[in-house]
Design a protein around this motif. Structure first.
Motif, mmCIF file in Angstrom:
data_model
loop_
_atom_site.group_PDB
_atom_site.id
_atom_site.type_symbol
_atom_site.label_atom_id
_atom_site.label_comp_id
_atom_site.label_asym_id
_atom_site.label_seq_id
_atom_site.Cartn_x
_atom_site.Cartn_y
_atom_site.Cartn_z
ATOM 1 N N UNK A 189 -5.600 5.439 0.263
ATOM 2 C CA UNK A 189 -4.688 6.553 0.501
ATOM 3 C C UNK A 189 -3.309 6.163 -0.013
ATOM 4 N N UNK A 190 -2.773 6.936 -0.958
ATOM 5 C CA UNK A 190 -1.411 6.714 -1.431
ATOM 6 C C UNK A 190 -0.439 7.384 -0.460
ATOM 7 N N UNK A 191 0.761 6.823 -0.338
ATOM 8 C CA UNK A 191 1.745 7.447 0.549
ATOM 9 C C UNK A 191 3.157 7.332 -0.017
ATOM 10 N N UNK A 192 3.995 8.246 0.443
ATOM 11 C CA UNK A 192 5.421 8.267 0.143
ATOM 12 C C UNK A 192 6.109 8.529 1.470
ATOM 13 N N UNK A 193 7.071 7.669 1.840
ATOM 14 C CA UNK A 193 7.721 7.882 3.126
ATOM 15 C C UNK A 193 9.195 7.504 3.089
ATOM 16 N N UNK A 194 9.935 8.113 3.997
ATOM 17 C CA UNK A 194 11.349 7.826 4.196
ATOM 18 C C UNK A 194 11.545 7.406 5.644
ATOM 19 N N UNK A 195 12.414 6.406 5.836
ATOM 20 C CA UNK A 195 12.709 5.929 7.181
ATOM 21 C C UNK A 195 14.225 5.839 7.384
ATOM 22 N N UNK A 196 14.847 6.883 7.901
ATOM 23 C CA UNK A 196 16.242 6.751 8.298
ATOM 24 C C UNK A 196 16.318 5.839 9.525
ATOM 25 N N UNK A 197 17.248 4.878 9.491
ATOM 26 C CA UNK A 197 17.266 3.808 10.484
ATOM 27 C C UNK A 197 18.680 3.561 10.990
ATOM 28 N N UNK A 198 18.804 3.265 12.263
ATOM 29 C CA UNK A 198 20.078 2.801 12.806
ATOM 30 C C UNK A 198 19.926 1.318 13.123
ATOM 31 N N UNK B 16 -6.711 -0.419 8.622
ATOM 32 C CA UNK B 16 -6.338 -0.458 7.212
ATOM 33 C C UNK B 16 -5.286 -1.532 6.976
ATOM 34 N N UNK B 17 -5.181 -1.928 5.725
ATOM 35 C CA UNK B 17 -4.114 -2.809 5.257
ATOM 36 C C UNK B 17 -3.451 -2.089 4.090
ATOM 37 N N UNK B 18 -2.212 -2.430 3.846
ATOM 38 C CA UNK B 18 -1.522 -1.759 2.753
ATOM 39 C C UNK B 18 -0.255 -2.468 2.365
ATOM 40 N N UNK B 19 0.438 -1.845 1.446
ATOM 41 C CA UNK B 19 1.692 -2.393 0.983
ATOM 42 C C UNK B 19 2.545 -1.312 0.369
ATOM 43 N N UNK C 298 3.600 3.553 -1.601
ATOM 44 C CA UNK C 298 2.597 2.531 -1.404
ATOM 45 C C UNK C 298 1.215 3.085 -1.220
ATOM 46 N N UNK C 299 0.346 2.241 -0.684
ATOM 47 C CA UNK C 299 -1.027 2.633 -0.467
ATOM 48 C C UNK C 299 -1.650 1.866 0.682
ATOM 49 N N UNK C 300 -2.673 2.469 1.267
ATOM 50 C CA UNK C 300 -3.438 1.872 2.358
ATOM 51 C C UNK C 300 -4.906 1.804 1.956
ATOM 52 N N UNK C 301 -5.525 0.669 2.224
ATOM 53 C CA UNK C 301 -6.946 0.484 1.974
ATOM 54 C C UNK C 301 -7.655 0.396 3.317
ATOM 55 N N UNK C 302 -8.544 1.321 3.577
ATOM 56 C CA UNK C 302 -9.293 1.355 4.850
ATOM 57 C C UNK C 302 -10.579 0.561 4.731
ATOM 58 N N UNK C 303 -10.987 -0.026 5.841
ATOM 59 C CA UNK C 303 -12.275 -0.746 5.874
ATOM 60 C C UNK C 303 -12.974 -0.518 7.172
#
Length: 157
Positions: free
Chosen positions: A123-132, A21-24, A152-157
């Motif tokens: 596929x739509x997504x919502x995510x959190x990334x706590x980072x150090x 997939x590709x997404x943004x 964001x979203x992902x497009x599968x192929x």
């Protein structure tokens, strides 16, 4: 022999890969009370056992200064029986490139939710990334906790 081994690894990787997939995304990148707009693109592939690997590039701008981030993730898809929303979790790494040759690194956790859109390979997504973040003077030299919030979203192929 080396060519044969490399060819075998490529074939094995393609055999294990199930859904590229590709997404943004768009969202926020935050550090020390400062929240800035962030956007990026990524590509990934689903593997057997509910795993995914993903790599991407994102961009943030603070007072006209462009911050480029390169990241990689290993994600584990989870499930909630009877739910249309699919949670996932993972770990990954970051590399940030600042003007003037300043480079910083980071490690992050990923917590997210996916929502497949019926009838399309999206596929739509919502995510959190706590980072150090550590390294370089960009995050105070000794390190800092930062975060990403992404929609964001992902497009599968």
């Amino acid at each position: 022999m080396k060519k044969l081994l490399l060819s075998g690894l490529v074939v094995l990787g393609l055999a294990l890969a199930q859904s590229p997939y590709v997404g943004g995304h768009v969202g926020l990148f935050g550090v020390s009370g400062v929240n800035i707009f962030n956007g990026g693109v990524h590509a990934g592939v689903g593997l057997q056992g509910g795993l995914e690997v993903r790599g991407g590039v994102d961009f943030s701008s603070l007072l006209g200064i462009l911050i480029t981030g390169v990241n990689a993730d290993v994600l584990m898809n989870l499930s909630i029986p009877g739910s249309q929303v699919y949670p996932y979790a993972g770990l990954g790494g970051n590399l940030w490139l600042f003007p003037g040759g300043i480079t910083s690194f980071g490690v992050h956790a990923t917590l997210g939710l996916k929502y497949p859109i019926a009838g399309v390979p999206f596929v739509a997504f919502l995510e959190a990334q706590p980072t150090y973040a550590f390294g370089g003077s960009a995050f105070g030299g000794s390190g800092a906790f930062v975060y990403y919030l992404k929609l964001g979203g992902n497009y599968s192929f």
